[in-house]
Each structure stands twice: as structure tokens, then as C-alpha cells.
Design a protein around this motif. Structure first.
Motif, PDB file in Angstrom:
ATOM      1  N   ASP A  49       1.114  -0.913   0.257  1.00  0.00           N
ATOM      2  CA  ASP A  49       0.588  -0.283   0.128  1.00  0.00           C
ATOM      3  C   ASP A  49       0.890   1.202  -0.133  1.00  0.00           C
ATOM      4  O   ASP A  49       0.304   2.403  -0.368  1.00  0.00           O
ATOM      5  CB  ASP A  49      -1.316   0.328   1.075  1.00  0.00           C
ATOM      6  CG  ASP A  49      -2.142  -0.556   1.108  1.00  0.00           C
ATOM      7  OD1 ASP A  49      -2.252  -1.639  -0.206  1.00  0.00           O
ATOM      8  OD2 ASP A  49      -2.901  -1.081   2.369  1.00  0.00           O
ATOM      9  N   TYR A  53       0.898   4.521  -3.038  1.00  0.00           N
ATOM     10  CA  TYR A  53       1.295   5.428  -2.684  1.00  0.00           C
ATOM     11  C   TYR A  53       2.155   6.642  -2.794  1.00  0.00           C
ATOM     12  O   TYR A  53       2.143   7.250  -3.985  1.00  0.00           O
ATOM     13  CB  TYR A  53       0.574   5.800  -1.149  1.00  0.00           C
ATOM     14  CG  TYR A  53       0.378   6.893  -0.980  1.00  0.00           C
ATOM     15  CD1 TYR A  53      -0.762   7.604  -1.398  1.00  0.00           C
ATOM     16  CD2 TYR A  53       1.674   7.937   0.081  1.00  0.00           C
ATOM     17  CE1 TYR A  53      -0.956   9.350  -0.850  1.00  0.00           C
ATOM     18  CE2 TYR A  53       1.046   9.178   0.195  1.00  0.00           C
ATOM     19  CZ  TYR A  53      -0.247   9.792  -0.126  1.00  0.00           C
ATOM     20  OH  TYR A  53       0.003  11.151   0.232  1.00  0.00           O
ATOM     21  N   GLN A  56       1.941   6.935  -6.767  1.00  0.00           N
ATOM     22  CA  GLN A  56       1.145   7.920  -7.210  1.00  0.00           C
ATOM     23  C   GLN A  56       1.373   8.810  -6.928  1.00  0.00           C
ATOM     24  O   GLN A  56       0.868   9.551  -8.061  1.00  0.00           O
ATOM     25  CB  GLN A  56      -0.718   7.173  -6.076  1.00  0.00           C
ATOM     26  CG  GLN A  56      -2.068   8.240  -6.396  1.00  0.00           C
ATOM     27  CD  GLN A  56      -2.347   7.698  -7.893  1.00  0.00           C
ATOM     28  OE1 GLN A  56      -1.630   6.918  -8.830  1.00  0.00           O
ATOM     29  NE2 GLN A  56      -2.979   8.665  -8.501  1.00  0.00           N
ATOM     30  N   GLN A  99      -7.046   6.854  -7.087  1.00  0.00           N
ATOM     31  CA  GLN A  99      -6.349   6.062  -7.542  1.00  0.00           C
ATOM     32  C   GLN A  99      -6.691   4.914  -9.133  1.00  0.00           C
ATOM     33  O   GLN A  99      -5.875   5.049  -9.561  1.00  0.00           O
ATOM     34  CB  GLN A  99      -5.331   4.808  -6.885  1.00  0.00           C
ATOM     35  CG  GLN A  99      -5.081   5.719  -5.339  1.00  0.00           C
ATOM     36  CD  GLN A  99      -4.635   4.448  -4.269  1.00  0.00           C
ATOM     37  OE1 GLN A  99      -5.607   3.679  -3.906  1.00  0.00           O
ATOM     38  NE2 GLN A  99      -3.485   5.048  -3.739  1.00  0.00           N
ATOM     39  N   ILE A 113      -4.619   4.711   1.028  1.00  0.00           N
ATOM     40  CA  ILE A 113      -3.769   5.414   1.251  1.00  0.00           C
ATOM     41  C   ILE A 113      -3.178   6.481   2.780  1.00  0.00           C
ATOM     42  O   ILE A 113      -1.892   6.627   3.115  1.00  0.00           O
ATOM     43  CB  ILE A 113      -4.481   7.077   0.915  1.00  0.00           C
ATOM     44  CG1 ILE A 113      -4.614   7.211  -0.935  1.00  0.00           C
ATOM     45  CG2 ILE A 113      -3.918   8.552   0.864  1.00  0.00           C
ATOM     46  CD1 ILE A 113      -5.606   8.131  -1.360  1.00  0.00           C
ATOM     47  N   ALA A 116      -1.492   3.106   4.326  1.00  0.00           N
ATOM     48  CA  ALA A 116       0.445   3.230   3.084  1.00  0.00           C
ATOM     49  C   ALA A 116       1.219   4.963   3.876  1.00  0.00           C
ATOM     50  O   ALA A 116       2.177   4.873   4.077  1.00  0.00           O
ATOM     51  CB  ALA A 116       0.405   3.766   1.959  1.00  0.00           C
TER      52      ALA A 116
END
Length: 147
Positions: A49, A53, A56, A99, A113, A116
């Protein structure tokens, strides 16, 4: 006695010079890859995770999608986060949290999120599920399950 106050242009130029020097110290090539970003931030060995993140965040900063963050993208992101209008910041954060890019943030995305962020910061005072439930309770007043 001269004017001892710096002009706004002088302050902005000084600020830009500071960020440029910092960027070039961290990435002498003038480009930062995803791997380098994780290395600079000391983010190796994260769970899936947290890793997703950070990916991203990187791809949100990489505005032209070339796989690198260059100085212009870097300074645009820093400037937005430090000095941007609230609407610009909200759009940027929404893009970061959405995402799958469908224009909506669901509970799973938000939970991923927060999980993460906790993995990155190593702060696990509250369960991600509890944070997400509280957010959706306050914001999702129609109970649609997405923001």
C-alpha cells in the motif's frame, strides 16, 4: 540609510534558487526517477500500500508522463503545495487519492492511502478504517460510499 527590505521579486528569486540547489544536490542529472525519489526519501522496504501511494505521488508530480520528475515539475508541485490556491490544491490531492482515475474516491482507495501514510510515517495511533469511517460519516452525507 538605504532600503533594507527585499522586494518580492528578490524573495521569490532567492526561494527559487534555494529549491533549484536542493533539487540539483539530490539529483545532479536534473531528473528524478521513481527509484531515486524513494531513495532520497528513505522509503525502501515499504508494504504494498505504501509503495503504491508513493508511486501515485510520483506519477502525479510527473505531469508530462515521461517517467521523470524534472525541475519544472518539481517546482510546480512544491509551489502548488506551498503557495497554491485552495481549489488547485484540492484538485491535486483529489487526483492523488483517486487511484483508479474514475473521478471518485471510494473507501478502499482512502483506506489504502491512510495505511500507506501510516507505513511511511510509522505512526499507527488510529486504525485507517476508523479514519475512513469518520471521514465518510462527515462528508458522504448521502451514504453513496464514494467522494
Amino acid at each position: 540609510m538605504g532600503n533594507t527590505h527585499a522586494s518580492l521579486d528578490d524573495i521569490l528569486a532567492e526561494d527559487m534558487h534555494h529549491w533549484y540547489n536542493k533539487f540539483m544536490r539530490e539529483s545532479p542529472s536534473g531528473l528524478i526517477t521513481l527509484f531515486e525519489l524513494k531513495s532520497i526519501l528513505g522509503l525502501q522496504g515499504m508494504n504494498e500500500d505504501a509503495n503504491s501511494y508513493v508511486d501515485q505521488v510520483f506519477f502525479t508530480f510527473d505531469m508530462d508522463g515521461d517517467g521523470y520528475i524534472d525541475f519544472v515539475e518539481y517546482i510546480a508541485a512544491i509551489s502548488l503545495m506551498l503557495k497554491g490556491e485552495i481549489n488547485q490544491k484540492l484538485k491535486w490531492y483529489f487526483k492523488l487519492f483517486d487511484q483508479d482515475g474514475n473521478g471518485k474516491i471510494d473507501k478502499d482507495e482512502l483506506e489504502t492511502i491512510f495505511t500507506a501514510i501510516q507505513d511511511i510515517t510509522r505512526n499507527r495511533d488510529i486504525l485507517p478504517e476508523e479514519v475512513v469511517a469518520l471521514i465518510f460519516e462527515k462528508i458522504d452525507v448521502e451514504g453513496e460510499g464514494e467522494l
